[in-house]
Scaffold this motif. Structure first.
Motif, PDB file in Angstrom:
ATOM      1  N   ASP A  74     -13.497  -3.919  16.078  1.00  0.00           N
ATOM      2  CA  ASP A  74     -13.579  -4.394  14.691  1.00  0.00           C
ATOM      3  C   ASP A  74     -12.146  -4.727  14.269  1.00  0.00           C
ATOM      4  OD1 ASP A  74     -14.039  -4.883  12.032  1.00  0.00           O
ATOM      5  OD2 ASP A  74     -14.576  -2.825  11.501  1.00  0.00           O
ATOM      6  N   LEU A  75     -11.780  -5.990  14.395  1.00  0.00           N
ATOM      7  CA  LEU A  75     -10.402  -6.384  14.068  1.00  0.00           C
ATOM      8  C   LEU A  75     -10.225  -6.408  12.548  1.00  0.00           C
ATOM      9  CD1 LEU A  75      -7.574  -7.425  14.811  1.00  0.00           C
ATOM     10  CD2 LEU A  75      -8.541  -9.741  14.859  1.00  0.00           C
ATOM     11  N   LEU A  76      -9.412  -5.503  12.042  1.00  0.00           N
ATOM     12  CA  LEU A  76      -9.253  -5.363  10.595  1.00  0.00           C
ATOM     13  C   LEU A  76      -8.359  -6.448  10.024  1.00  0.00           C
ATOM     14  CD1 LEU A  76      -8.697  -1.494  10.491  1.00  0.00           C
ATOM     15  CD2 LEU A  76     -10.843  -2.711  10.214  1.00  0.00           C
ATOM     16  N   LEU A 131      12.430   0.947   6.954  1.00  0.00           N
ATOM     17  CA  LEU A 131      11.496   0.876   5.827  1.00  0.00           C
ATOM     18  C   LEU A 131      10.286  -0.007   6.155  1.00  0.00           C
ATOM     19  CD1 LEU A 131      10.761   1.435   2.813  1.00  0.00           C
ATOM     20  CD2 LEU A 131      12.073  -0.594   2.229  1.00  0.00           C
ATOM     21  N   GLU A 141      16.495  -1.269   6.279  1.00  0.00           N
ATOM     22  CA  GLU A 141      15.312  -2.090   6.013  1.00  0.00           C
ATOM     23  C   GLU A 141      14.394  -2.155   7.224  1.00  0.00           C
ATOM     24  OE1 GLU A 141      16.289  -5.878   4.339  1.00  0.00           O
ATOM     25  OE2 GLU A 141      17.132  -4.961   2.536  1.00  0.00           O
ATOM     26  N   ILE A 165       2.162   2.972   7.695  1.00  0.00           N
ATOM     27  CA  ILE A 165       1.438   3.615   6.593  1.00  0.00           C
ATOM     28  C   ILE A 165       0.228   2.768   6.205  1.00  0.00           C
ATOM     29  CG2 ILE A 165       1.624   4.131   4.112  1.00  0.00           C
ATOM     30  CD1 ILE A 165       4.438   5.244   4.735  1.00  0.00           C
ATOM     31  N   TRP A 166       0.421   1.457   6.230  1.00  0.00           N
ATOM     32  CA  TRP A 166      -0.699   0.590   5.880  1.00  0.00           C
ATOM     33  C   TRP A 166      -1.812   0.674   6.931  1.00  0.00           C
ATOM     34  CZ3 TRP A 166       0.488  -3.322   1.759  1.00  0.00           C
ATOM     35  CH2 TRP A 166      -0.693  -3.724   1.136  1.00  0.00           C
ATOM     36  N   ARG A 224       2.657   8.866  15.352  1.00  0.00           N
ATOM     37  CA  ARG A 224       2.682  10.127  14.596  1.00  0.00           C
ATOM     38  C   ARG A 224       1.530  10.200  13.603  1.00  0.00           C
ATOM     39  NH1 ARG A 224       8.648  10.658  12.409  1.00  0.00           N
ATOM     40  NH2 ARG A 224       7.449  11.519  10.701  1.00  0.00           N
ATOM     41  N   LEU A 254       0.836  -1.195   0.000  1.00  0.00           N
ATOM     42  CA  LEU A 254       0.000   0.000   0.000  1.00  0.00           C
ATOM     43  C   LEU A 254       0.870   1.243   0.000  1.00  0.00           C
ATOM     44  CD1 LEU A 254      -3.104   0.946   0.492  1.00  0.00           C
ATOM     45  CD2 LEU A 254      -2.153   1.700   2.653  1.00  0.00           C
ATOM     46  N   GLY A 260      -9.590  -6.227   4.592  1.00  0.00           N
ATOM     47  CA  GLY A 260      -9.085  -5.816   5.900  1.00  0.00           C
ATOM     48  C   GLY A 260      -9.188  -4.319   6.092  1.00  0.00           C
ATOM     49  N   MET A 261      -9.074  -3.590   5.010  1.00  0.00           N
ATOM     50  CA  MET A 261      -9.197  -2.131   5.062  1.00  0.00           C
ATOM     51  C   MET A 261     -10.658  -1.699   5.114  1.00  0.00           C
ATOM     52  SD  MET A 261      -6.260  -1.314   2.223  1.00  0.00           S
ATOM     53  CE  MET A 261      -5.877   0.398   2.565  1.00  0.00           C
ATOM     54  N   ARG A 262     -11.551  -2.679   5.067  1.00  0.00           N
ATOM     55  CA  ARG A 262     -12.988  -2.406   5.064  1.00  0.00           C
ATOM     56  C   ARG A 262     -13.357  -1.483   3.900  1.00  0.00           C
ATOM     57  NH1 ARG A 262     -12.239  -6.118   7.965  1.00  0.00           N
ATOM     58  NH2 ARG A 262     -12.803  -6.303  10.165  1.00  0.00           N
ATOM     59  N   ARG A 299       6.423   1.126   6.618  1.00  0.00           N
ATOM     60  CA  ARG A 299       5.367   0.648   5.700  1.00  0.00           C
ATOM     61  C   ARG A 299       4.194   0.068   6.500  1.00  0.00           C
ATOM     62  NH1 ARG A 299       6.081   3.768   2.016  1.00  0.00           N
ATOM     63  NH2 ARG A 299       4.103   2.944   1.334  1.00  0.00           N
ATOM     64  N   ILE A 314      -1.187  -7.488  10.623  1.00  0.00           N
ATOM     65  CA  ILE A 314      -0.109  -7.107   9.712  1.00  0.00           C
ATOM     66  C   ILE A 314       1.164  -7.813  10.160  1.00  0.00           C
ATOM     67  CG2 ILE A 314       1.312  -5.202   8.851  1.00  0.00           C
ATOM     68  CD1 ILE A 314      -1.014  -3.337   9.211  1.00  0.00           C
ATOM     69  N   GLN A 339      -2.522   3.187   8.732  1.00  0.00           N
ATOM     70  CA  GLN A 339      -3.216   4.455   8.517  1.00  0.00           C
ATOM     71  C   GLN A 339      -4.150   4.373   7.313  1.00  0.00           C
ATOM     72  OE1 GLN A 339      -0.917   7.826   7.097  1.00  0.00           O
ATOM     73  NE2 GLN A 339      -2.003   9.197   8.489  1.00  0.00           N
ATOM     74  N   GLY A 340      -3.681   3.712   6.249  1.00  0.00           N
ATOM     75  CA  GLY A 340      -4.528   3.520   5.071  1.00  0.00           C
ATOM     76  C   GLY A 340      -5.774   2.721   5.418  1.00  0.00           C
ATOM     77  N   MET A 341      -5.652   1.835   6.397  1.00  0.00           N
ATOM     78  CA  MET A 341      -6.798   1.043   6.851  1.00  0.00           C
ATOM     79  C   MET A 341      -7.698   1.862   7.762  1.00  0.00           C
ATOM     80  SD  MET A 341      -4.673  -2.439   7.690  1.00  0.00           S
ATOM     81  CE  MET A 341      -5.968  -3.677   7.720  1.00  0.00           C
ATOM     82  N   ARG A 342      -7.276   3.111   8.030  1.00  0.00           N
ATOM     83  CA  ARG A 342      -8.026   3.990   8.932  1.00  0.00           C
ATOM     84  C   ARG A 342      -8.200   3.309  10.289  1.00  0.00           C
ATOM     85  NH1 ARG A 342      -6.730   6.637   5.081  1.00  0.00           N
ATOM     86  NH2 ARG A 342      -8.127   7.754   3.654  1.00  0.00           N
ATOM     87  N   LEU A 380      -8.491   5.306   0.492  1.00  0.00           N
ATOM     88  CA  LEU A 380      -7.668   4.720   1.552  1.00  0.00           C
ATOM     89  C   LEU A 380      -6.208   4.595   1.146  1.00  0.00           C
ATOM     90  CD1 LEU A 380     -10.142   1.858   2.542  1.00  0.00           C
ATOM     91  CD2 LEU A 380      -9.950   4.115   3.576  1.00  0.00           C
TER      92      LEU A 380
END
Lengths: 253, 157, 160
Positions: free
Chosen positions: B30-32, B48, B45, B55-56, B88, A238, C59-61, B52, B35, B58-61, C32
Motif C-alpha cells: 500500500d504505497l502511501l 532537521l 538543517e 517523523i512524518w 529508531r 506534521l 497519504g496517511m490513510r 522531519r 516524501i 511514523q505519523g503515516m504509520r 496520527l
C-alpha cells in the motif's frame, strides 16, 4: 491489536511562589524567582528595530492597569533532557511571560484589532491560552522604532528579545533537581492500530508581521533556532502530539 | 560531494521513475506516497529535514520505507540520519544511493548495513561525468524492494 | 481578515491545547499527528497549501480530520478549500472556527456541514479581548463527536 507506545515526554512543573525584583536573574526549584533589568540595555542595542523595552511584574491583584496590545503569552519551559517532543521538560507554573508592543509614534503593533487598554478588561483569564488569575505576569513592554510594528522584523525581534531574556532562567531550570517538582506529567504518543485514524489540521498564521508562526525552536515555546512557516512557504508540516504539547510552536501573531 | 553528472536525475528520470513504477505496481504494497525533502548545505538543517521526514513517516504509520539519496558525499549525512531516525521509530528500511569507490559513506551508523544498495555502475574510482551512467535501474529497485519486504516481515514477527 | 486579539492563539494556548487533549485521550482514535499549515496571503498559495495538507492526510490513510483555523475572513478561504479537498478525497472532516456575527464564511461548499463556531462573545464580535473567542474543551468534544458521526456514516455508505 494492542496499543503501541511511540514515545514518551515528561513535563515537570515547578510552582513559582514569589516573583520579585532584585539585582540578579535567578530562579530556584523551591519557587523563588528574581527579576533584574540589568541585561535589557544590551538586548535592546542588539536589535535594530527596537527602541526600548521595559519589564513590569504584574501581581495577581494588579490587573487594573494599562497595557499595550498583547502579542503573546508564553510558558517558561526548557529541555532538561532530549529535544522538544521527547525526554524531560522543566516548566514554571504560577508565572508566565507576556509581550506587548507599540512603536515610538504610539501606533500599536497589531494586525486586525488590538488589545490595548485596561488589562483586567483585555484578557479573559484562566483560558488555555491566557494566564491564570493567580499567575504573576512578567510583562515585556517593547517600544519599536517608528513603523517597525508593521514589518515582520519588528515583532520578531520583540519575541526574540523576550526569548533571550528567558533563556537565562531556562539555563538555571535545566539543572533543577527533578525530585523537587510540584507536579509531574507523563505523555505518550500512542498508536492505536485498528482504531479510526485521525489527523488534526491546524491552519495557522502565515501572512506577515503579526501573522506568523515559528516552528522547531531549540527550547519549548522558544524562538531561537526556529523558522517561520512563511519562510517555509506555509507548506503543511506534521508534528507529533508530544512535540505539539511540549511547545514546538511559538505564536508570532 | 553533491551530485555529479553520472548520478544526476533528470526531469525525464523523475517522469519515468523506475522506483515508483515498481513499488506502485506491487499488489502486496500500500504505497502511501512519496516524501520529498531537500538536502540542505547546512549541517543543522540536514538533521532537521531528515528527522522531519522520519517523523512524518511514523505519523503515516508506515510499515516500511525505501529511501533514495541522489548524489553522495555530504548528501549522505542527511541520508544516514534519515536511516537512523526511521529505524529508531520502528520503520523498516531499504536504501538506494551512489557509493561506488569514491562515494564511500562519510558517516555511517548501525542502521545502514545489508539494507543499502549501491546504484553505482561505473568501474573506475572517479565520477565519470556521463549523464545517466550511475542512475538507479529497475534491478536496483527490485533488490531494494525485496530487502524491504524481508525487513518488514521480520518486524512483524 | 486575519486574526484579532480575541481569536489569537498564544504560545500558551498551544502548550495547553484543548483540541489535542481531547483527541489524543480518546481511546477510539488513533491520532496520527498534527498537521500545521500556514495561511498565506495570495489566493493561489492558499489553495496550494491547503490542498497539500489534504493530500498528506490522504497519504496517511486518515479516516478523518479535525481542522481548526485561528482566524477568519480571508483565512476561511484556505479553510473552506482544505475541507473540500479532504471531503473530495473521501476523508470525513469536522472543524472549529470563529464565526459569530462578523466571521461568517466568505466562501462556502458542501463539506462545511460539521463546523463548530467557537465564538464566545455574546454579541458575536471580535471583541479585542485576549482569549475570549478561543476554543475550549466543550467545543473540541463537540467537533470530535461530529467527526465520529461522519466517519460512521461514511463507513455505512461504503458498506464497511
Amino acid at each position: 491489536m494492542a496499543d503501541i507506545d511511540l514515545g514518551r515526554l515528561v513535563i515537570r512543573a515547578f510552582d513559582i511562589k514569589s516573583v520579585s525584583w532584585g539585582d540578579e536573574m535567578k530562579v530556584t526549584p523551591q519557587g523563588e524567582m528574581i527579576i533584574s533589568k540589568s541585561m535589557l540595555p544590551d538586548l535592546v542595542s542588539s536589535m535594530d528595530t527596537i527602541e526600548a523595552v521595559d519589564i513590569r511584574l504584574i501581581q495577581p491583584d494588579e490587573h487594573d492597569q494599562w497595557t499595550n496590545t498583547i502579542l503573546d503569552i508564553i510558558p517558561i519551559s526548557t529541555k532538561a533532557l532530549g529535544v522538544v517532543g521527547e525526554g524531560i521538560t522543566h516548566t514554571l507554573t504560577g508565572v508566565c511571560a507576556m509581550i506587548t508592543a507599540v512603536d515610538t509614534e504610539g501606533k500599536q503593533c497589531h494586525e486586525f484589532g488590538s488589545s490595548e487598554g485596561n488589562l483586567k478588561e483585555k484578557i479573559i483569564f484562566d483560558n488555555p491560552g491566557t494566564p491564570s488569575s493567580t499567575d504573576v505576569i512578567i510583562s515585556f513592554d517593547v517600544t519599536l522604532k517608528a513603523g517597525m510594528g508593521q514589518e515582520r522584523k519588528g515583532p520578531y525581534q520583540a519575541h526574540l528579545l523576550c526569548d533571550r531574556f528567558l533563556q537565562v532562567y531556562r539555563e538555571q531550570m535545566k539543572n533543577f533537581d527533578g525530585k523537587l517538582c510540584s507536579a509531574r506529567n507523563e505523555f505518550h504518543n500512542i498508536s492505536r492500530p485498528g482504531k479510526k485514524r485521525v489527523v488534526i489540521i491546524r491552519e495557522v498564521a502565515g501572512q506577515g508581521a503579526m501573522y506568523d508562526m515559528q516552528l522547531f525552536p531549540h527550547e519549548p515555546s522558544g524562538v531561537e533556532g526556529g523558522r517561520s512557516i512563511i519562510d517555509m512557504g506555509n507548506m503543511p508540516i506534521l508534528v507529533t502530539p508530544n512535540e505539539y504539547r511540549d511547545g514546538i510552536l511559538h505564536s508570532m501573531q | 560531494m553533491g551530485v555529479g553528472p553520472s548520478a544526476k536525475e533528470t526531469s525525464l528520470h523523475h517522469f519515468r521513475d523506475p522506483l515508483l513504477d515498481l513499488i506502485s505496481s506491487d499488489e502486496d504494497i500500500d504505497l502511501l506516497g512519496i516524501i520529498l525533502f531537500g538536502s540542505s548545505d547546512k549541517y543543522s538543517e540536514k538533521i532537521l529535514t531528515s528527522t522531519r521526514a522520519a517523523i512524518w513517516a511514523q505519523g503515516m504509520r508506515a510499515d516500511g520505507a525505501v529511501i533514495f539519496c541522489e548524489g553522495s558525499g555530504n548528501n549522505h549525512v542527511d541520508f544516514a540520519n534519515a536511516c537512523e531516525q526511521l529505524s529508531r521509530r520502528g520503520v523498516a528500511l531499504a536504501g538506494l544511493t551512489v557509493i561506488g569507490k569514491n562515494g564511500q559513506f562519510v558517516v555511517t551508523n548501525d542502521y545502514m548495513n545489508d539494507n543499502i544498495i549501491d546504484v553505482c555502475k561505473s568501474k573506475g574510482t572517479v565520477e565519470p561525468c556521463i549523464i545517466g551512467e550511475n542512475n538507479l535501474s529497475y534491478d536496483d529497485c527490485k533488490k531494494a524492494l525485496s530487502i524491504l519486504k524481508i525487513k518488514m516481515n521480520k518486524n512483524k514477527s | 481578515m486575519g486574526i484579532g486579539p480575541s481569536t489569537k492563539e498564544t504560545s500558551m494556548h498551544h502548550f495547553r491545547d484543548p483540541l489535542l487533549d481531547v483527541v489524543s485521550a480518546d481511546e477510539d482514535i488513533d491520532l496520527l499527528g498534527i498537521i500545521i499549515v500556514g495561511s498565506p496571503d495570495g489566493n493561489a498559495d492558499k489553495l496550494l497549501v491547503g490542498t497539500r495538507a489534504a493530500i498528506w492526510a490522504q497519504g496517511m490513510r486518515a479516516d478523518g480530520a479535525i481542522i481548526s483555523a485561528d482566524g477568519w475572513g480571508n483565512s476561511h478561504v484556505d479553510y473552506a478549500n482544505t475541507c473540500e479537498q479532504l471531503g473530495k478525497r473521501g476523508i470525513p472532516v469536522a472543524g472549529l472556527a470563529f464565526h459569530g456575527k462578523n466571521g461568517k464564511f466568505v466562501v462556502t461548499n458542501a463539506y462545511l456541514d460539521a463546523i463548530v463556531d467557537f465564538c464566545k462573545n455574546k454579541d458575536g464580535i471580535e471583541s479585542n479581548v485576549l482569549g475570549e473567542n478561543n476554543m475550549n474543551v466543550k467545543d473540541c468534544r463537540k467537533a470530535l463527536a461530529m467527526l465520529k458521526l461522519k466517519m460512521r456514516k461514511s463507513d455505512a455508505e461504503r458498506g464497511v
